[in-house]
Scaffold this motif. Structure first.
Motif, PDB file in Angstrom:
ATOM      1  N   GLN A  90      39.469  68.738  79.228  1.00 27.69           N
ATOM      2  CA  GLN A  90      39.004  68.903  80.430  1.00 27.69           C
ATOM      3  C   GLN A  90      40.230  69.100  81.737  1.00 27.69           C
ATOM      4  N   ALA A  91      41.242  68.206  81.423  1.00 25.00           N
ATOM      5  CA  ALA A  91      42.274  68.284  82.425  1.00 25.00           C
ATOM      6  C   ALA A  91      43.120  69.402  82.177  1.00 25.00           C
ATOM      7  N   GLU A  92      43.425  69.756  80.834  1.00 24.94           N
ATOM      8  CA  GLU A  92      44.186  70.898  80.807  1.00 24.94           C
ATOM      9  C   GLU A  92      43.462  72.300  81.327  1.00 24.94           C
ATOM     10  N   GLU A  93      42.081  72.271  80.992  1.00 25.13           N
ATOM     11  CA  GLU A  93      41.178  73.231  81.557  1.00 25.13           C
ATOM     12  C   GLU A  93      41.527  73.486  83.195  1.00 25.13           C
ATOM     13  N   ARG A  94      41.434  72.514  83.881  1.00 24.39           N
ATOM     14  CA  ARG A  94      41.486  72.317  85.164  1.00 24.39           C
ATOM     15  C   ARG A  94      43.042  72.627  85.869  1.00 24.39           C
ATOM     16  N   TYR A  95      44.159  72.165  85.018  1.00 23.52           N
ATOM     17  CA  TYR A  95      45.294  72.785  85.296  1.00 23.52           C
ATOM     18  C   TYR A  95      45.483  74.298  85.029  1.00 23.52           C
ATOM     19  N   ARG A  96      44.837  74.806  83.726  1.00 22.51           N
ATOM     20  CA  ARG A  96      45.015  76.018  83.624  1.00 22.51           C
ATOM     21  C   ARG A  96      44.460  77.028  84.738  1.00 22.51           C
ATOM     22  N   ARG A  97      43.098  76.447  85.201  1.00 17.56           N
ATOM     23  CA  ARG A  97      42.571  77.332  86.305  1.00 17.56           C
ATOM     24  C   ARG A  97      43.408  77.349  87.658  1.00 17.56           C
ATOM     25  N   LEU A  98      44.114  76.309  87.883  1.00 15.97           N
ATOM     26  CA  LEU A  98      44.992  75.925  88.992  1.00 15.97           C
ATOM     27  C   LEU A  98      46.247  76.919  88.682  1.00 15.97           C
ATOM     28  N   ASP A  99      46.827  76.816  87.616  1.00 14.92           N
ATOM     29  CA  ASP A  99      47.921  77.919  87.180  1.00 14.92           C
ATOM     30  C   ASP A  99      47.641  79.388  87.461  1.00 14.92           C
ATOM     31  N   ASP A 100      46.325  79.686  87.128  1.00 21.41           N
ATOM     32  CA  ASP A 100      45.838  81.075  87.197  1.00 21.41           C
ATOM     33  C   ASP A 100      45.770  81.337  88.863  1.00 21.41           C
ATOM     34  N   LEU A 101      45.075  80.449  89.378  1.00 23.27           N
ATOM     35  CA  LEU A 101      44.911  80.803  90.925  1.00 23.27           C
ATOM     36  C   LEU A 101      46.523  80.813  91.490  1.00 23.27           C
ATOM     37  N   LEU A 102      47.366  79.970  91.177  1.00 24.47           N
ATOM     38  CA  LEU A 102      48.661  80.176  91.840  1.00 24.47           C
ATOM     39  C   LEU A 102      49.499  81.335  91.428  1.00 24.47           C
TER      40      LEU A 102
END
Length: 122
Positions: A90-102
């Motif tokens: 779950q934490a990795e998925e949140r970080y992936r979404r943040l990376d995508d946004l950035l």
């Protein structure tokens, strides 16, 4: 594994001596005397640590003639790993979404100008 059982496991592993005992048992079964040898505590103190580990399901004891070896129950670690892995994903998925946004943000965003200082010459 019920939440209260999982809590007992994590609570049992919160103590550094118990973690060291678990690390020793990961190498192989050992007797109470063998487990107590590296520590400057009584056999009774190590026995209490083993009781906490046993109540959490981390260790068991058997009888081998006069010897009573303590055995590490590795299945409990599989259950702990599954629980931890779920939250890691779950934490990795949140970080992936943040990376995508950035990545969607432009690289050349200028800093917003600061307000002029009052009383400074212009």
């Amino acid at each position: 594994m019920a939440a209260d059982a999982l809590s007992r496991v994590f609570s049992a592993l919160a103590d550094p001596t118990r973690r060291e005992i678990v690390a020793r048992l990961a190498v192989g079964d050992a007797t109470l005397t063998e487990l107590a040898a590296p520590y400057d505590v009584t056999i009774q103190a190590i026995s209490k640590h083993l009781k906490v580990l046993a109540e959490a399901g981390l260790v068991s004891r058997s009888r081998d003639a006069q010897r009573r070896p303590v055995h590490l129950e590795a299945e409990v670690f599989d259950l702990m790993t599954k629980w931890i892995e779920r939250y890691r994903r779950q934490a990795e998925e949140r970080y992936r979404r943040l990376d995508d946004l950035l990545r969607t943000l432009p690289d050349d965003i200028e800093d917003t100008p600061s307000s002029p200082q009052t009383g400074a010459p212009q």
